[in-house]
Design a protein around this motif. Structure first.
Motif: not given
Length: 95
Positions: A4-7, A12-22, A31-38
């Motif tokens: 799992i790679k995290h940006v 905003n941001g995302h988590f990408s899941l890779y299986i055998d490099d795919k 981000w809604v604020s510094k204390q919460r994200f959707i």
């Protein structure tokens, strides 16, 4: 092999899941604020369904929230269902 790679950006941001490099799945958040994200979207690509990969992405988001001391608003129906069904994730829910 699963990875799992995290940006994380300022807005905003995302988590990408890779299986055998795919890329097999993605969970994005805003981000809604510094204390919460959707969490606004979770998807597992065709051919990778049924292996629990979506749950791994949600788990990564929960672990990130705990590490950062922030809360999650799960607007994505899938992420909301996983968090609702997993009592040990309720500590990161934004009440």
């Amino acid at each position: 092999m699963e990875e799992i790679k995290h940006v994380n950006g300022d807005k905003n941001g995302h988590f990408s899941l890779y299986i055998d490099d795919k890329e097999a799945g993605l969970m994005s958040y805003v981000w809604v604020s510094k204390q919460r994200f959707i969490i606004d979207h979770t998807e597992v690509k065709p051919g990778y369904e049924g292996h629990g990969y979506g749950k791994l992405l949600v788990k990564a988001g929960v672990e990130f929230a705990r590490k950062e001391g922030v809360k999650i608003i799960p607007l994505c129906p899938y992420a909301k269902a996983v968090i609702d069904r997993t009592p040990e994730y309720h500590d990161v829910l934004d009440a």
